[in-house]
Scaffold this motif. Structure first.
Motif, PDB file in Angstrom:
ATOM      1  N   LEU A  79       0.872  -1.188   0.000  1.00 43.15           N
ATOM      2  CA  LEU A  79       0.000   0.000   0.000  1.00 43.15           C
ATOM      3  C   LEU A  79       0.904   1.232   0.000  1.00 43.15           C
ATOM      4  O   LEU A  79       1.141   1.862   1.040  1.00 43.15           O
ATOM      5  N   PRO A  80       1.465   1.582  -1.175  1.00 41.71           N
ATOM      6  CA  PRO A  80       2.496   2.637  -1.215  1.00 41.71           C
ATOM      7  C   PRO A  80       2.013   3.986  -0.701  1.00 41.71           C
ATOM      8  O   PRO A  80       2.834   4.817  -0.289  1.00 41.71           O
ATOM      9  N   GLU A  81       0.684   4.202  -0.689  1.00 44.19           N
ATOM     10  CA  GLU A  81       0.177   5.490  -0.162  1.00 44.19           C
ATOM     11  C   GLU A  81       0.590   5.675   1.294  1.00 44.19           C
ATOM     12  O   GLU A  81       0.586   6.791   1.814  1.00 44.19           O
ATOM     13  N   LEU A  82       0.931   4.580   1.970  1.00 39.51           N
ATOM     14  CA  LEU A  82       1.303   4.694   3.394  1.00 39.51           C
ATOM     15  C   LEU A  82       2.803   4.948   3.600  1.00 39.51           C
ATOM     16  O   LEU A  82       3.241   5.124   4.736  1.00 39.51           O
ATOM     17  N   ALA A  83       3.563   4.980   2.500  1.00 38.87           N
ATOM     18  CA  ALA A  83       5.014   5.191   2.659  1.00 38.87           C
ATOM     19  C   ALA A  83       5.340   6.481   3.407  1.00 38.87           C
ATOM     20  O   ALA A  83       6.199   6.489   4.303  1.00 38.87           O
ATOM     21  N   PRO A  84       4.651   7.596   3.139  1.00 41.61           N
ATOM     22  CA  PRO A  84       4.991   8.814   3.887  1.00 41.61           C
ATOM     23  C   PRO A  84       4.527   8.771   5.344  1.00 41.61           C
ATOM     24  O   PRO A  84       4.916   9.635   6.131  1.00 41.61           O
ATOM     25  N   VAL A  85       3.682   7.806   5.680  1.00 42.06           N
ATOM     26  CA  VAL A  85       3.059   7.771   7.016  1.00 42.06           C
ATOM     27  C   VAL A  85       3.819   6.845   7.967  1.00 42.06           C
ATOM     28  O   VAL A  85       3.829   7.050   9.182  1.00 42.06           O
ATOM     29  N   ILE A  86       4.469   5.815   7.416  1.00 44.61           N
ATOM     30  CA  ILE A  86       5.112   4.805   8.262  1.00 44.61           C
ATOM     31  C   ILE A  86       6.628   4.967   8.220  1.00 44.61           C
ATOM     32  O   ILE A  86       7.252   4.859   7.169  1.00 44.61           O
ATOM     33  N   THR A  87       7.212   5.221   9.375  1.00 41.23           N
ATOM     34  CA  THR A  87       8.673   5.342   9.486  1.00 41.23           C
ATOM     35  C   THR A  87       9.233   4.089  10.157  1.00 41.23           C
ATOM     36  O   THR A  87       8.859   3.781  11.290  1.00 41.23           O
ATOM     37  N   PRO A  88      10.131   3.367   9.487  1.00 49.76           N
ATOM     38  CA  PRO A  88      10.759   2.217  10.154  1.00 49.76           C
ATOM     39  C   PRO A  88      11.779   2.682  11.186  1.00 49.76           C
ATOM     40  O   PRO A  88      12.590   3.561  10.914  1.00 49.76           O
ATOM     41  N   VAL A  89      11.691   2.121  12.375  1.00 48.04           N
ATOM     42  CA  VAL A  89      12.606   2.493  13.467  1.00 48.04           C
ATOM     43  C   VAL A  89      13.230   1.209  14.029  1.00 48.04           C
ATOM     44  O   VAL A  89      12.516   0.285  14.401  1.00 48.04           O
ATOM     45  N   ARG A  90      14.562   1.192  14.086  1.00 48.98           N
ATOM     46  CA  ARG A  90      15.219   0.000  14.636  1.00 48.98           C
ATOM     47  C   ARG A  90      15.098  -0.034  16.164  1.00 48.98           C
ATOM     48  O   ARG A  90      15.262   0.985  16.831  1.00 48.98           O
ATOM     49  N   GLY A  91      14.806  -1.221  16.693  1.00 49.42           N
ATOM     50  CA  GLY A  91      14.851  -1.438  18.137  1.00 49.42           C
ATOM     51  C   GLY A  91      15.842  -2.555  18.419  1.00 49.42           C
ATOM     52  O   GLY A  91      15.965  -3.486  17.623  1.00 49.42           O
ATOM     53  N   GLN A  92      16.562  -2.460  19.526  1.00 50.77           N
ATOM     54  CA  GLN A  92      17.494  -3.534  19.910  1.00 50.77           C
ATOM     55  C   GLN A  92      17.318  -3.887  21.378  1.00 50.77           C
ATOM     56  O   GLN A  92      16.956  -3.038  22.191  1.00 50.77           O
ATOM     57  N   LEU A  93      17.599  -5.126  21.669  1.00 51.17           N
ATOM     58  CA  LEU A  93      17.527  -5.600  23.051  1.00 51.17           C
ATOM     59  C   LEU A  93      18.784  -6.372  23.382  1.00 51.17           C
ATOM     60  O   LEU A  93      19.343  -7.056  22.505  1.00 51.17           O
ATOM     61  N   VAL A  94      19.220  -6.268  24.627  1.00 51.96           N
ATOM     62  CA  VAL A  94      20.263  -7.175  25.105  1.00 51.96           C
ATOM     63  C   VAL A  94      19.680  -7.981  26.261  1.00 51.96           C
ATOM     64  O   VAL A  94      18.796  -7.517  26.985  1.00 51.96           O
ATOM     65  N   GLN A  95      20.171  -9.197  26.397  1.00 50.62           N
ATOM     66  CA  GLN A  95      19.667 -10.123  27.424  1.00 50.62           C
ATOM     67  C   GLN A  95      20.835 -10.605  28.265  1.00 50.62           C
ATOM     68  O   GLN A  95      21.884 -10.980  27.727  1.00 50.62           O
TER      69      GLN A  95
END
Ligand SMILES: Cc1cc2nc3c(=O)[nH]c(=O)nc-3n(C[C@H](O)[C@H](O)[C@H](O)COP(=O)(O)OP(=O)(O)OC[C@H]3O[C@@H](n4cnc5c(N)ncnc54)[C@H](O)[C@@H]3O)c2cc1C
Length: 411
Positions: A246-262
């Motif tokens: 749904l390319p119309e959502l490209a300006p609306v959705i920002t990918p953000v990296r998350g990381q975890l350590v255990q």
């Protein structure tokens, strides 16, 4: 320190169902077998439907749902007092209440489907180190209590008592919310996917959807690398990958990296915690390992707007971020000093400009729905949004979806 799998993927149940050949037709086709798509399939089967779920991975929960911290933190992305400032009281309360309904549904569904072992009760402490945050949290405790939701502001000795182990003197106090839950993310999602499959849902895993188009005679044509499916209704639940269909959502959705350590397991249990407005946060796995994540905004441009390579479940891993998380842990939790870090992994979250998810009908396109972009906060909606969307798909009101989640606001 980097590990190919998350703790949940490494210790969760296998997915042993073999997918059948892709059918030519489906009443409802759900794209994505993360927590959202799998749970939607479950609720659709509860009303007698036999949805088709398509996911490009070999099993459900291999995307972000199997890489998170497993915390079901009630409320929306903002503390309740701030949510009231931003959305008004009624909408803020609707959002909070949705997550309380979710808590009840999670407990009901895990008990009914025999996956209680994936659920463990906990509490949440939001630790303040700055006066202005302490004021926000005190205001939130009052606003929650005014709405009959259990919450209290604790000074440092009170916070230490609930935390069960030491906290540094820099902590001014904490917002305490009891009665929260955490899950074994992969055990939870695959347990629900199994229940959906038992109820008649078909899971086509290892199949990549490439487009969704209106079909000539009505309905929707889902094009995949394994063939085409004609569906009356299609739900796009592809998290950060949603704009690829749904390319119309490209300006609306920002990918953000998350990381975890255990860390290795520790001999004490602590509640879920957040520090400095969630800049740093943590939890604990069922075996006692500590999880710590966050510090995303500390290096501008490193994690927000990150590329996710085609076909990958996660952006690249940032070793410097993992090191900083590991170093930060003892500063919040002195009892963790010297406890070795044994695993670290990354995943991706989908953020929207208003930090509310996209749940509802695609405007002007009957039978096309979207359920995506949970802003790093999908688990507290992981039953209630799929259950309510399933109701709408069946022609009901689905009134439990807050109006502020309507995708039409951006389209
Ligand atoms: C490090 C980290 C920590 C987090 N911690 C928490 C937490 O403690 N609590 C919380 O509430 N949330 C947390 N989150 C966020 C949470 O994981 C998400 O909100 C949630 O998993 C979103 O579920 P989903 O089903 O929308 O997405 P996903 O689980 O990512 O599912 C999307 C699915 O789509 C599939 N897919 C993608 N493209 C295609 C295609 N073209 N064709 C077919 N299939 C495709 C993928 O394989 C994937 O299975 C965290 C996230 C991260 C990364």
């Amino acid at each position: 320190m980097r590990s190919p799998d998350s703790y949940w993927l490494a210790t969760g149940p296998d997915w042993s169902r073999r997918g059948a050949a892709l059918p030519e037709r489906a009443d409802v086709c759900v794209l994505g077998a993360g927590v959202m798509g799998s749970t939607l399939a479950y609720w659709l089967t509860r009303s007698g439907a036999r949805p088709l779920v398509i996911d490009r991975n070999a099993a459900p929960a291999m995307g972000s749902s199997g890489r998170n911290a497993g915390r079901l933190i009630q409320g929306g992305h903002a503390q309740h007092a701030l949510a009231i400032d931003a959305h008004g009281h009624d909408e803020a309360l609707a959002i909070y209440r949705a997550t309380l309904t979710n808590r009840d549904l999670v407990r009901e569904v895990t008990a009914r489907e025999g996956i209680e072992a994936a659920l463990f009760p906990t509490a949440k402490l939001d630790l303040a180190v700055e006066e202005d945050e302490a004021l926000e949290l005190k205001r939130t405790a009052e606003a929650l209590r005014a709405d009959n939701i259990a919450a209290e502001w604790l000074d440092l000795p009170g916070a230490r008592a609930v935390f069960g182990t030491d906290l540094p003197d820099t902590v001014l106090g904490a917002l305490h919310r009891p009665d929260q839950d955490a899950v074994h993310s992969v055990g939870y999602v695959r347990g629900i996917a199994e229940a959906a499959a038992r109820g008649g849902a078909e899971f086509a895993c290892g199949v990549t959807a490439t487009s969704v188009e209106p079909a000539a005679g009505g309905g929707w044509l889902v094009v995949t690398d394994a063939g085409r499916v004609l569906a009356d209704q299609v739900v796009v639940a592809l998290n950060v990958w949603t704009p690829r269909l749904l390319p119309e959502l490209a300006p609306v959705i920002t990918p953000v990296r998350g990381q975890l350590v255990q860390t290795a397991p520790v001999p004490f249990r602590i509640p879920q915690w957040g520090l400095d407005r969630g800049l740093l946060y943590g939890g604990q796995t069922p075996d006692g390992s500590l999880l710590v994540g966050g510090l995303r905004t500390t290096v501008p441009g490193r994690d927000e707007g990150i590329e996710v390579p085609d076909g990958s479940n996660t952006p690249g891993f940032a070793p410097d971020l993992a090191e900083r998380l590991a170093e930060a842990l003892p500063s919040v939790l002195p009892a963790a000093t010297g406890v070795p870090v044994v695993r670290a992994w990354s995943g991706v979250m989908a953020f929207t400009p208003d930090r509310c998810p996209l749940v509802g009908a695609w405007p002007g396109a009957e039978g096309l729905w979207v359920m995506a972009a949970f802003n790093g906060h999908g688990m507290p909606y992981s039953q209630v949004m799929p259950e309510q969307l399933a109701e709408r798909i069946r022609g009901g009101r689905g009134a439990g979806i807050p109006v502020g989640f309507d995708p039409a606001r951006f389209l």
